[in-house]
Scaffold this active site. Sequence first.
Site, short mmCIF file in Angstrom:
data_model
loop_
_atom_site.label_atom_id
_atom_site.label_comp_id
_atom_site.label_asym_id
_atom_site.label_seq_id
_atom_site.Cartn_x
_atom_site.Cartn_y
_atom_site.Cartn_z
N ARG A 191 1.04 -1.34 0.03
CA ARG A 191 0.03 -0.09 -0.08
C ARG A 191 1.06 1.40 -0.06
O ARG A 191 0.50 2.26 -0.72
CB ARG A 191 -1.14 0.01 1.13
CG ARG A 191 -2.13 1.26 1.09
CD ARG A 191 -3.03 0.89 2.13
NE ARG A 191 -2.47 1.12 3.63
CZ ARG A 191 -3.37 0.62 4.55
NH1 ARG A 191 -4.56 0.30 4.30
NH2 ARG A 191 -2.76 0.69 5.85
N LYS A 202 -2.55 6.56 1.31
CA LYS A 202 -2.32 7.16 2.86
C LYS A 202 -1.54 8.02 2.97
O LYS A 202 -0.39 7.89 3.17
CB LYS A 202 -2.07 5.59 3.51
CG LYS A 202 -2.72 5.87 4.98
CD LYS A 202 -2.51 4.41 5.69
CE LYS A 202 -2.75 4.55 7.12
NZ LYS A 202 -4.41 4.52 7.16
N GLU A 243 -16.47 6.28 3.34
CA GLU A 243 -15.81 5.69 4.58
C GLU A 243 -15.90 6.75 5.70
O GLU A 243 -16.49 7.75 5.53
CB GLU A 243 -14.59 4.99 4.11
CG GLU A 243 -13.27 6.20 4.03
CD GLU A 243 -12.11 5.57 3.95
OE1 GLU A 243 -11.59 4.80 4.65
OE2 GLU A 243 -11.23 6.24 3.15
C1 LIG Z 1 -5.47 3.71 7.38
C2 LIG Z 1 -6.93 4.00 7.09
C3 LIG Z 1 -7.82 2.96 7.20
C4 LIG Z 1 -7.75 1.56 7.74
O1 LIG Z 1 -6.62 0.93 6.89
P1 LIG Z 1 -6.24 -0.53 7.77
O2 LIG Z 1 -5.40 -1.02 6.85
O3 LIG Z 1 -7.17 -1.39 8.00
O4 LIG Z 1 -5.59 0.06 8.99
C5 LIG Z 1 -9.25 3.52 6.49
N1 LIG Z 1 -9.49 4.57 6.05
C6 LIG Z 1 -8.47 5.43 6.00
C7 LIG Z 1 -8.97 6.85 5.55
C8 LIG Z 1 -7.20 5.11 6.45
O5 LIG Z 1 -6.25 6.30 6.56
#
Ligand SMILES: *Cc1c(COP(=O)(O)O)cnc(C)c1O
Length: 346
Positions: free
Chosen positions: A85, A188, A224
Amino acid sequence: MNTNNDFNPDWSKIGFGYVKTDYNIRCYHRNGKWGEIEISSDENINMSMAATCLHYGQEAFEGMKAYRGKDGKVRLFRPEENAARMQSTSRGILMPEVPTDLFVKMTEMVVKLNARFIPPYGYGATLYIRPLLIGVGPTVGVKPSPEYLFMIFVTPVGPYFKGGFATGDFMITRKYDRSAPLGTGIYKVGGNYAASLRANKEAHDLGYNGEFYLDAKEKKYIDECGAANFFGIKGNTYVTPKSTSILPSITNKSLMQLAEWMGYKVERRPIPEEELLEFDEAGACGTAAVITPIHEIVDVENNKTYVLTKDGKPGPVCTKLYEKYVAIQFGECEDPFGWTRVVEGI
Ligand SMILES: *Cc1c(COP(=O)(O)O)cnc(C)c1O
């Protein structure tokens, strides 16, 4: 050495803040290649005030945990997925990719170096791992940095659910978007969080656990949460949004696999807001909590409330998924997927 010698916590009380540990680990990318791995006990980073991460948001991060198991072993959960990722994020904002081998090796090293901060088994506490990749080269014009720092620090964190697995209340925000359909929502990067701070503060000020975003274009579909993906349970089906602006959660990906393994159907498709009325259960999922079962989601501006539990308690499917998932992470049961990786030598 600049270490934290006063660290002697009551593991049952440890919260979610930052605790200084002994070491962090770093690697620079200069002249087109990754350098030597460096171990540091300095909490600070020395960089140019003209670094691109400070001005133009050339910054990527990851979040994972190390789990002390029932058998005393320390496990990581799918770190290669976090590496992949971060590589995707790097491609998205023109940074060099940290190779998976280097990412996992540095993760294991920093966990080992800070082994005394890994919470013992039985408290639900873990060692939170925060990798970050930043542009550190000086540039004033808008362009990618010539130099990058990849570093990882760790900090012990308490269990997300202090009083046991419980539901949360969320609000839908219509006033703000977290990310655009073709923007950086799938990466991210810190910028998405900057964009979410106001909505997140409003949600907390109103007494909610967090905010849900709708798709920015039509304001019709569930995207989300600020930092967690959404899923709903309808009969025998696990449904989660398909969207070009949500972050691909590794927890969600793993829960989909687990749900299928447990005999549920999995659907990934746009979820219109009104469909919230039809779910038997729903949850927000991410590394921090694994699953936060949702009690209700309130569309504040439209004055609508969607209730997602029958009795205010976590539903049976969320509970089953959560318990199996956490049991795998803490080595309490077999890991049928090969998700966990024991850190040798602790
Ligand atoms: C990090 C994150 C998540 C969760 O990701 P995981 O890999 O399950 O920890 C969900 N939404 C956003 C916006 C994130 O930054």
